[in-house]
Write an enzyme that holds these catalytic residues in place. Structure first.
Site, PDB file in Angstrom:
ATOM      1  N   ARG A 185      -4.182  -9.555  34.170  1.00  0.00           N
ATOM      2  CA  ARG A 185      -3.897  -8.622  34.926  1.00  0.00           C
ATOM      3  C   ARG A 185      -2.892  -8.761  35.690  1.00  0.00           C
ATOM      4  NH1 ARG A 185      -9.742  -7.941  37.601  1.00  0.00           N
ATOM      5  NH2 ARG A 185      -8.574  -6.201  38.988  1.00  0.00           N
ATOM      6  N   LEU A 230     -16.081 -12.862  31.939  1.00  0.00           N
ATOM      7  CA  LEU A 230     -15.299 -11.707  31.948  1.00  0.00           C
ATOM      8  C   LEU A 230     -15.671 -10.836  33.282  1.00  0.00           C
ATOM      9  CD1 LEU A 230     -16.006  -9.808  28.381  1.00  0.00           C
ATOM     10  CD2 LEU A 230     -14.130 -11.346  28.965  1.00  0.00           C
ATOM     11  N   ASP A 231     -14.508 -10.199  33.807  1.00  0.00           N
ATOM     12  CA  ASP A 231     -14.577  -9.334  35.101  1.00  0.00           C
ATOM     13  C   ASP A 231     -15.672  -8.233  34.774  1.00  0.00           C
ATOM     14  OD1 ASP A 231     -12.609 -10.887  36.195  1.00  0.00           O
ATOM     15  OD2 ASP A 231     -11.017  -9.515  35.844  1.00  0.00           O
ATOM     16  N   ARG A 232     -16.260  -7.811  35.802  1.00  0.00           N
ATOM     17  CA  ARG A 232     -17.235  -6.865  35.830  1.00  0.00           C
ATOM     18  C   ARG A 232     -17.024  -5.656  35.051  1.00  0.00           C
ATOM     19  NH1 ARG A 232     -20.915  -4.908  40.875  1.00  0.00           N
ATOM     20  NH2 ARG A 232     -22.254  -3.333  39.744  1.00  0.00           N
TER      21      ARG A 232
END
Length: 327
Positions: free
Chosen positions: A258, A152-154
């Site tokens: 996104r 997962l992105d930060r």
């Protein structure tokens, strides 16, 4: 800021002794080059292939090719290789350890599912000394194996899987590649800018990943030469000039939700890479201070089981509070 002195000597390193390793059932099935790179952290990839090519690595006393798949009971000889000493990961705070312990959503003998806090990278590197996986390994020093199943992105919060056995890792990563009914079901909630059309249920356009600044930054864009990418969207609730949507990435590309939302004309709230700076400034005043993207649910089949396991995580407190202000 003062200039730092340039070191006159290379970083210290340690030379290993010859290692003889017997492959277990759980280690079997992986390519020998991948096995070596996991064992020889800090050794350049070219060096690993060099010792394979020279026959310094032996399996059952014989030479093997890099694509050889290890079998249970194989005896692997790993020659002495100088390994650069790595900076040890930072020590997690007691507060972080308590948070992670309280964020365990599911656990069995082969798998952990964690409700990842926002702002915590999944692993160290690129200026991050301590990520989720390093913190978990320090939290569970008795665990012989802990590896991320996916990422997962930060700034993204929510459900993430961590394998406790290599066989579980192989099983779930194969399921992630499977787009059929036996694959992994991922469900996210996202706040997007503008009014998402209720009739728009899919974004199906190819995505191309580019690396900038010598690989230090990744950016993804819609491009005909990219990989096929599909995300399903469903409107959950309208909030004035924003919409809360459910997003289901059918494929698993970097930054997929996104970029697909941006392509549809409705960037994610708080997205500093693909979003709208003016809108993000306005939303920051009502509490949207980071990327509004939360992995709310995972559905998967555990090894040997025919019933779907579903794990969910409620919207994180900061995002839920922002929605209240938008109401």
């Amino acid at each position: 800021m003062t200039d730092q002195p340039i070191p006159l000597h290379p970083p210290s390193s340690t030379a290993q002794q010859v290692q003889w390793l017997t492959i277990s059932e759980d280690q079997a099935g992986q390519r020998v080059d991948n096995f070596l790179m996991a064992r020889l952290k800090g050794v350049p990839k070219a060096r690993v292939y060099n010792i394979l090519r020279k026959g310094e690595v032996r399996v059952n006393k014989g030479r093997i090719k890099p694509d050889y798949r290890l079998q249970p009971g194989d005896l692997v000889r790993i020659p002495p290789v100088r390994v650069a000493q790595r900076t040890p990961p930072g020590k997690p705070s007691d507060q972080l350890l308590r948070l992670l312990e309280n964020s365990i959503l599911f656990e069995n003998e082969g798998l952990l599912v964690i409700n990842k806090p926002p702002g915590l990278a999944v692993h160290g590197g690129s200026g991050v000394s301590l990520g989720l996986i390093e913190a978990l390994r320090l939290m569970r020093p008795e665990a012989s194996y802990l590896e991320l199943v996916h990422r997962l992105d930060r700034d993204t919060s929510g459900c993430i899987m961590v394998a406790k056995k290599r066989s579980t890792l192989r099983h779930l990563q194969a399921a992630l590649r499977n787009k059929g009914v036996s694959g992994v079901r991922k469900v996210y909630q996202a706040l997007v800018l503008g009014q998402w059309p209720a009739r728009r249920h899919r974004v199906d356009v190819p995505l191309l990943k580019l690396e900038l600044n010598s690989g230090k930054e990744r950016i993804v864009k819609v491009h005909p030469e990219g990989k096929p990418s599909l995300t399903e969207f469903r409107v959950l609730r309208a909030y004035g000039d924003c919409t809360l949507v459910e997003a289901r990435p059918i494929t698993g590309r970097t930054h997929q939700i996104r970029v697909h939302a941006q392509y549809a004309g409705h960037s994610l709230a708080g997205d500093e890479k693909y979003g709208d700076d003016d809108a993000n400034d306005r939303l920051r005043k009502v509490g949207v201070k980071r990327l509004f993207l939360h992995a709310t649910e995972l559905g998967f089949y555990l090894p040997g089981e025919s019933e779907l396991t579903v794990v969910s995580a409620s919207l994180s407190d900061d995002l839920a509070a922002a929605l209240v202000k938008l109401s």
